[in-house]
Design a protein around this motif. Structure first.
Motif, PDB file in Angstrom:
ATOM      1  N   UNK A 143      13.179  13.450  -4.237  1.00  0.00           N
ATOM      2  CA  UNK A 143      13.027  12.490  -3.144  1.00  0.00           C
ATOM      3  C   UNK A 143      13.592  11.126  -3.530  1.00  0.00           C
ATOM      4  N   UNK A 144      13.319  10.711  -4.756  1.00  0.00           N
ATOM      5  CA  UNK A 144      13.831   9.425  -5.230  1.00  0.00           C
ATOM      6  C   UNK A 144      15.353   9.433  -5.256  1.00  0.00           C
ATOM      7  N   UNK A 145      15.920  10.525  -5.714  1.00  0.00           N
ATOM      8  CA  UNK A 145      17.376  10.647  -5.771  1.00  0.00           C
ATOM      9  C   UNK A 145      17.981  10.619  -4.370  1.00  0.00           C
ATOM     10  N   UNK A 146      17.353  11.307  -3.446  1.00  0.00           N
ATOM     11  CA  UNK A 146      17.845  11.322  -2.069  1.00  0.00           C
ATOM     12  C   UNK A 146      17.798   9.919  -1.454  1.00  0.00           C
ATOM     13  N   UNK A 147      16.701   9.205  -1.682  1.00  0.00           N
ATOM     14  CA  UNK A 147      16.587   7.846  -1.164  1.00  0.00           C
ATOM     15  C   UNK A 147      17.626   6.928  -1.799  1.00  0.00           C
ATOM     16  N   UNK A 148      17.866   7.104  -3.092  1.00  0.00           N
ATOM     17  CA  UNK A 148      18.892   6.317  -3.774  1.00  0.00           C
ATOM     18  C   UNK A 148      20.264   6.553  -3.154  1.00  0.00           C
ATOM     19  N   UNK A 149      20.566   7.799  -2.874  1.00  0.00           N
ATOM     20  CA  UNK A 149      21.854   8.123  -2.270  1.00  0.00           C
ATOM     21  C   UNK A 149      21.992   7.471  -0.896  1.00  0.00           C
ATOM     22  N   UNK A 150      20.924   7.467  -0.120  1.00  0.00           N
ATOM     23  CA  UNK A 150      20.956   6.839   1.199  1.00  0.00           C
ATOM     24  C   UNK A 150      21.182   5.336   1.093  1.00  0.00           C
ATOM     25  N   UNK A 151      20.542   4.718   0.125  1.00  0.00           N
ATOM     26  CA  UNK A 151      20.697   3.277  -0.072  1.00  0.00           C
ATOM     27  C   UNK A 151      22.136   2.955  -0.476  1.00  0.00           C
ATOM     28  N   UNK A 152      22.685   3.759  -1.367  1.00  0.00           N
ATOM     29  CA  UNK A 152      24.063   3.531  -1.813  1.00  0.00           C
ATOM     30  C   UNK A 152      25.018   3.586  -0.629  1.00  0.00           C
ATOM     31  N   UNK A 153      24.826   4.569   0.254  1.00  0.00           N
ATOM     32  CA  UNK A 153      25.688   4.686   1.432  1.00  0.00           C
ATOM     33  C   UNK A 153      25.586   3.430   2.288  1.00  0.00           C
ATOM     34  N   UNK A 154      24.360   2.968   2.524  1.00  0.00           N
ATOM     35  CA  UNK A 154      24.154   1.761   3.337  1.00  0.00           C
ATOM     36  C   UNK A 154      24.831   0.547   2.706  1.00  0.00           C
ATOM     37  N   UNK A 155      24.657   0.395   1.396  1.00  0.00           N
ATOM     38  CA  UNK A 155      25.224  -0.760   0.713  1.00  0.00           C
ATOM     39  C   UNK A 155      26.751  -0.690   0.679  1.00  0.00           C
ATOM     40  N   UNK A 156      27.293   0.510   0.501  1.00  0.00           N
ATOM     41  CA  UNK A 156      28.740   0.651   0.449  1.00  0.00           C
ATOM     42  C   UNK A 156      29.398   0.348   1.789  1.00  0.00           C
ATOM     43  N   UNK A 157      28.677   0.561   2.883  1.00  0.00           N
ATOM     44  CA  UNK A 157      29.226   0.268   4.194  1.00  0.00           C
ATOM     45  C   UNK A 157      29.419  -1.230   4.392  1.00  0.00           C
ATOM     46  N   UNK A 158      28.625  -2.031   3.687  1.00  0.00           N
ATOM     47  CA  UNK A 158      28.780  -3.476   3.724  1.00  0.00           C
ATOM     48  C   UNK A 158      28.404  -4.129   5.044  1.00  0.00           C
TER      49      UNK A 158
END
Length: 76
Positions: free
Chosen positions: A8-23
């Motif tokens: 779950x932590x890994x999945x949430x991390x991946x979601x955050x990375x996507x959001x941050x990369x979108x800028x």
């Protein structure tokens, strides 16, 4: 938050990375997401360390060799 699973932590991390990369996040939200990511990364690291300790203990109980740190091979 530490009661979540590693997956779950890994999945949430991946979601955050996507959001941050979108800028597209406002600065305050980006900072909040970054703080959450740091927290999730710490939790993930702790869970990995706990798993490694359990495996080491099981290997010792069975009289097998101990764990060796992973050394990635360098590309030639």
């Amino acid at each position: 938050m530490s009661d979540i699973s590693f997956e779950q932590a890994l999945q949430q991390l991946e979601q955050i990375v996507v959001k941050l990369e979108q800028g597209e996040l406002p600065l305050e939200q980006a900072l909040e997401q970054y703080e959450q990511a740091v927290s999730l990364a710490r939790i993930s690291q702790q869970k990995l360390q706990q798993a490694e300790q359990k495996i080491s203990k099981l290997l010792q109980q069975q009289g097998q060799e101990s764990l060796v740190a992973f050394q990635p091979q360098e590309d030639e």
